[in-house]
Design a protein around this motif. Sequence first.
Motif, PDB file in Angstrom:
ATOM      1  N   GLU A 109       0.862  -1.191   0.000  1.00 39.86           N
ATOM      2  CA  GLU A 109       0.000   0.000   0.000  1.00 39.86           C
ATOM      3  C   GLU A 109       0.896   1.238   0.000  1.00 39.86           C
ATOM      4  O   GLU A 109       1.861   1.303   0.751  1.00 39.86           O
ATOM      5  CB  GLU A 109      -0.897  -0.058   1.244  1.00 39.86           C
ATOM      6  N   ASP A 110       0.588   2.216  -0.878  1.00 43.35           N
ATOM      7  CA  ASP A 110       1.467   3.389  -0.974  1.00 43.35           C
ATOM      8  C   ASP A 110       1.055   4.538  -0.069  1.00 43.35           C
ATOM      9  O   ASP A 110       1.797   5.503   0.068  1.00 43.35           O
ATOM     10  CB  ASP A 110       1.535   3.873  -2.427  1.00 43.35           C
ATOM     11  N   GLU A 111      -0.147   4.441   0.540  1.00 41.57           N
ATOM     12  CA  GLU A 111      -0.535   5.517   1.456  1.00 41.57           C
ATOM     13  C   GLU A 111       0.002   5.199   2.851  1.00 41.57           C
ATOM     14  O   GLU A 111      -0.467   4.254   3.488  1.00 41.57           O
ATOM     15  CB  GLU A 111      -2.063   5.654   1.489  1.00 41.57           C
ATOM     16  N   ASP A 120      -3.090  -3.332  -2.355  1.00 39.96           N
ATOM     17  CA  ASP A 120      -3.868  -2.182  -2.818  1.00 39.96           C
ATOM     18  C   ASP A 120      -3.914  -2.184  -4.349  1.00 39.96           C
ATOM     19  O   ASP A 120      -2.960  -2.607  -5.010  1.00 39.96           O
ATOM     20  CB  ASP A 120      -3.209  -0.893  -2.305  1.00 39.96           C
ATOM     21  N   MET A 139      -4.524   0.672  -6.388  1.00 35.52           N
ATOM     22  CA  MET A 139      -3.848   1.852  -6.922  1.00 35.52           C
ATOM     23  C   MET A 139      -2.463   1.999  -6.309  1.00 35.52           C
ATOM     24  O   MET A 139      -2.320   2.397  -5.158  1.00 35.52           O
ATOM     25  CB  MET A 139      -4.678   3.110  -6.620  1.00 35.52           C
ATOM     26  N   LYS A 196     -12.352   0.469   0.314  1.00 35.75           N
ATOM     27  CA  LYS A 196     -12.014   1.576   1.219  1.00 35.75           C
ATOM     28  C   LYS A 196     -13.168   2.570   1.279  1.00 35.75           C
ATOM     29  O   LYS A 196     -13.813   2.789   0.258  1.00 35.75           O
ATOM     30  CB  LYS A 196     -10.776   2.306   0.704  1.00 35.75           C
TER      31      LYS A 196
HETATM   32 CA    CA Z   1      -3.024   3.385  -3.124  1.00 34.59          CA
END
Ligand code: CA
Length: 228
Positions: free
Chosen positions: A8-10, A52, A54, A101
Amino acid sequence: MRQILVVEDEPKILQMVATYLGNEGYKVTTAASGTEGLDLARRLQPDLIVLDVMLPGINGLDVCRQLRRESQVPIIMLTAKAEEVDKLLGLELGADDYITKPFSLRELAARIRVVLRRTGLNQESLLEEVINVGDLKVDFARREVTVAGREVELTPTEFALLAVLARHPGRAFSRMQLLDAALGETYAGYERSVDTHISNLRRKIEEDPANPAFILTVFGIGYKFRSR
Ligand code: CA
């Protein structure tokens, strides 16, 4: 200890998920991009991946597709929008589950438990591709069931229930366990629907459904497949 890879990039979500799953007793490894996730998945061979959709670089859909070519590792996808779910299903990426989400950490943990249990039960018995008990033959590779040489048409749910039971002869399952293991569903309201499926299954595979020889009722608990 089961290892879970979270991709996950967040940073906030990644941190929250990692902390929560760590407290649930999992060993958690994190990756912030698709490339890193793919790399860690290959090197660590985790028990499950939370992925994730995205992501920068290689997106989650492509990571999932790539991983499926290489392994059967359980994958739960995180999607931002409900409409991505259609895409996920339509592409038949081979993800085991998805969660939209915003999601609650408790729900994510519950999904993880279900997927791990389900895939665990499946792996246990991959060794045995055909089960023969009396007149009944269950061919798991072909998803074919025959009684005395005659093929029986089962619905996917009936097959899933029969598979779980037949792979664990003599073991008593509660209705909830059967739902969970066969369908990955744990909704309390559905418990009684197991009885309907079992009764249909008995009509199809038992010589005398009122006096079953294969799928036995365990009073006060649920059902079991006869011991071999
Ligand atoms: Ca993301």
